[in-house]
Design an enzyme around this catalytic site. Structure first.
Site, PDB file in Angstrom:
ATOM      1  N   ARG A   1       8.605  13.838   7.729  1.00 16.17           N
ATOM      2  CA  ARG A   1       9.015  12.882   6.711  1.00 16.17           C
ATOM      3  C   ARG A   1       8.284  13.201   5.410  1.00 16.17           C
ATOM      4  O   ARG A   1       7.059  13.270   5.388  1.00 16.17           O
ATOM      5  CB  ARG A   1       8.641  11.483   7.211  1.00 16.17           C
ATOM      6  CG  ARG A   1       9.371  10.371   6.554  1.00 16.17           C
ATOM      7  CD  ARG A   1       8.986   9.052   7.175  1.00 16.17           C
ATOM      8  NE  ARG A   1       7.580   8.758   6.919  1.00 16.17           N
ATOM      9  CZ  ARG A   1       7.054   7.534   6.988  1.00 16.17           C
ATOM     10  NH1 ARG A   1       7.814   6.508   7.334  1.00 16.17           N
ATOM     11  NH2 ARG A   1       5.786   7.324   6.739  1.00 16.17           N
TER      12      ARG A   1
ATOM     13  N   TYR B   1       0.808  -1.227   0.000  1.00 15.22           N
ATOM     14  CA  TYR B   1       0.000   0.000   0.000  1.00 15.22           C
ATOM     15  C   TYR B   1       0.835   1.268   0.000  1.00 15.22           C
ATOM     16  O   TYR B   1       0.300   2.358   0.008  1.00 15.22           O
ATOM     17  CB  TYR B   1      -1.012   0.018   1.161  1.00 15.22           C
ATOM     18  CG  TYR B   1      -0.464  -0.320   2.535  1.00 15.22           C
ATOM     19  CD1 TYR B   1       0.266   0.606   3.262  1.00 15.22           C
ATOM     20  CD2 TYR B   1      -0.696  -1.571   3.101  1.00 15.22           C
ATOM     21  CE1 TYR B   1       0.758   0.299   4.516  1.00 15.22           C
ATOM     22  CE2 TYR B   1      -0.206  -1.898   4.357  1.00 15.22           C
ATOM     23  CZ  TYR B   1       0.523  -0.952   5.059  1.00 15.22           C
ATOM     24  OH  TYR B   1       1.015  -1.271   6.292  1.00 15.22           O
ATOM     25  N   LYS B   2       2.170   1.117  -0.003  1.00 10.77           N
ATOM     26  CA  LYS B   2       3.039   2.295  -0.029  1.00 10.77           C
ATOM     27  C   LYS B   2       3.356   2.632  -1.489  1.00 10.77           C
ATOM     28  O   LYS B   2       2.463   3.043  -2.216  1.00 10.77           O
ATOM     29  CB  LYS B   2       4.263   2.022   0.826  1.00 10.77           C
ATOM     30  CG  LYS B   2       3.869   1.884   2.308  1.00 10.77           C
ATOM     31  CD  LYS B   2       4.964   1.386   3.214  1.00 10.77           C
ATOM     32  CE  LYS B   2       4.436   1.317   4.640  1.00 10.77           C
ATOM     33  NZ  LYS B   2       5.286   0.520   5.531  1.00 10.77           N
TER      34      LYS B   2
HETATM   35  C1  PLP Z   1       4.712  -0.262   6.489  1.00  9.64           C
HETATM   36  C2  PLP Z   1       5.586  -1.254   7.137  1.00  9.64           C
HETATM   37  C3  PLP Z   1       5.041  -2.394   7.728  1.00  9.64           C
HETATM   38  C4  PLP Z   1       3.554  -2.584   7.742  1.00  9.64           C
HETATM   39  O1  PLP Z   1       3.133  -3.736   8.355  1.00  9.64           O
HETATM   40  P1  PLP Z   1       1.573  -4.090   8.354  1.00  9.64           P
HETATM   41  O2  PLP Z   1       1.495  -5.468   8.796  1.00  9.64           O
HETATM   42  O3  PLP Z   1       1.059  -3.842   6.956  1.00  9.64           O
HETATM   43  O4  PLP Z   1       0.898  -3.133   9.262  1.00  9.64           O
HETATM   44  C5  PLP Z   1       5.919  -3.308   8.295  1.00  9.64           C
HETATM   45  N1  PLP Z   1       7.260  -3.105   8.287  1.00  9.64           N
HETATM   46  C6  PLP Z   1       7.796  -2.004   7.718  1.00  9.64           C
HETATM   47  C7  PLP Z   1       9.269  -1.821   7.714  1.00  9.64           C
HETATM   48  C8  PLP Z   1       6.984  -1.044   7.147  1.00  9.64           C
HETATM   49  O5  PLP Z   1       7.514   0.049   6.603  1.00  9.64           O
END
Ligand code: PLP
Length: 420
Positions: free
Chosen positions: A386, A232-233
């Site tokens: 950020r 989702y990023k």
């Molecule tokens: C965004 C992110 C997550 C997200 O974990 P979810 O299980 O989707 O909440 C985990 N680790 C890192 C390093 C992230 O940047």
């Protein structure tokens, strides 16, 4: 081209940008909003809307249970093979499933159990909290007294890689790291660190959440064992879209994850009473895929594959350099310091700027008095603003206007009305 602070420079960069046409392929409803948070939640790609409508109306509405036979059953693997192209892996080494946290848990447990005589895990203090919690939780569950050693950062920005190497020893079962640090954007040399882990006899697990889709990756070439990542990023899969995991082919039969759901079984539809694990990447799945979210992810991945990660990275490097250049001239004199590595090859696609009033400045940026532009980045404690750059839709002009706006907010003390 030589960097300057003139608006003309930004216009020229945008005019010559081969990725500029991709901006129109995203939904952009508010021309006054400068969105610099694509590293937390990417924008909505336009083709996702009809794809979702089709999945709901035709798939769910009309086809009902028959949709699985329309190829939907293969979607986690099909999407996995697309992500494999982004990370330098084979199509059968990646599957889209569950969340990043859950995938971490599955792979951490699998890795620790594959090195039963070793009781040490290595990570670092810049890692994302969920990654560290999962390591602790997995070792708690196993009840064998695994110890988590966290390599320290001296400057809150970088991790000294020689300290990391020194932490990897004959006791180390697993090295678990995030490739690009969520706060500072510090980027490891994945090839080098992976080699060190293997020299120590440990397995390595990389979290690609902040690099996939924006940094070219070569997991096979670098001999990476395990990886997870978020969609989702920079992959623009939508809020809470399913994550992915990678297991190198030769490890797929050797490792066993702890959630023995039916989709991890060799033949889910044989409905056997005894679990027999799949012999391929499916072994690392658990239950039924969240299909509507999967259908939202597909057009987003296609868009990125069309643009090409190498092109995305080239623009990202130019844009983070440009942002830092402007910040040096306009913000450092106002008390900001750079919270990210200065060297472009050590940096992901976001830039952190540190200021004692970062939290209130962030709030003032998000809630301006019209007609000032609204800048959405995010605040990360203790003092980081950020700013995420998503080269598929962020322009050079947006970056310039955002830095100019930050300057105005601080110069005119517009943040003083914001609560802490
Ligand atoms: C965004 C992110 C997550 C997200 O974990 P979810 O299980 O989707 O909440 C985990 N680790 C890192 C390093 C992230 O940047």
């Amino acid at each position: 081209m030589k960097l300057t602070t003139d608006a003309d420079f930004a216009y020229q960069m945008d005019a010559g940008d081969v990725l500029a046409p991709f901006r129109e392929r995203f939904v952009i409803t508010d021309p006054n909003l400068i969105y610099l948070d694509g590293n937390s939640l990417g924008r909505l790609p336009r083709p996702t809307i009809p794809a979702m409508a089709d999945a709901i109306e035709r798939g769910w509405g009309d086809r009902l249970i028959r949709l699985w036979n329309d190829g939907w059953i293969d979607t986690p693997r099909v999407l996995g093979s697309k992500i494999a192209q982004l990370i330098g892996a084979q199509p059968d080494e990646v599957v889209v499933t569950d969340s990043t946290s859950i995938n971490l848990f599955k792979l951490v447990v699998a890795a620790l159990r594959a090195r039963p005589e070793r009781l040490k895990m290595v990570s670092d203090r810049l890692n994302f909290p969920t990654d560290l919690y999962v390591l602790e939780g997995a070792s708690d569950l196993l009840g064998r007294g695994h110890r988590l050693e966290l390599v320290d950062s001296q400057d809150s920005i970088t991790i000294p890689e020689h300290d990391l190497q020194a932490a990897m020893d004959e006791q180390t079962a697993l090295v678990s790291l995030t490739h690009v640090a969520y706060r500072s954007a510090f980027m490891y040399d994945m090839a080098q660190v992976t080699t060190w882990a293997h020299q120590a006899g440990a397995l390595i697990l990389w979290d690609l959440s902040h690099s996939v889709g924006v940094v070219p990756l070569a997991l096979n070439d670098w001999d990476v064992d395990l990886a997870v990542g978020c969609t989702y990023k920079y992959l623009n899969g939508g809020p809470g879209s399913p994550a992915f995991l990678y297991v190198r082919r030769d490890l797929q039969r050797e490792l066993m994850q702890p959630i023995w759901g039916w989709f991890a079984a060799r033949e889910p539809f044989a409905f056997e009473l005894e679990f027999e694990p799949a012999q391929d990447i499916d072994r690392f799945r658990a239950g039924t895929a969240p299909m509507l979210s999967m259908k939202a992810l597909e057009p987003a991945l296609d868009l990125l594959l069309e643009a090409g990660v190498d092109q995305v990275r080239a623009k990202s490097e130019q844009q983070t350099e440009y942002l830092i250049y402007l910040a040096d001239r306009w913000l450092v004199p106002l008390g900001f310091t750079l919270g990210s590595p200065g060297e472009v090859e050590r940096r992901g696609s976001h830039v952190s700027l540190r200021h004692p009033e970062a939290q209130r400045i962030s709030e003032a940026l998000i809630e301006p008095t019209p007609p000032a532009p609204r800048i959405i980045g995010d605040f990360r404690p203790p003092d980081n603003i950020r700013l995420g750059i998503a080269p598929l839709y962020n322009s050079f002009d947006e970056i310039r206007r955002a830095v100019a706006r930050i300057r105005a907010v601080v110069e005119d003390r517009l943040y003083q009305d914001c609560s802490k």
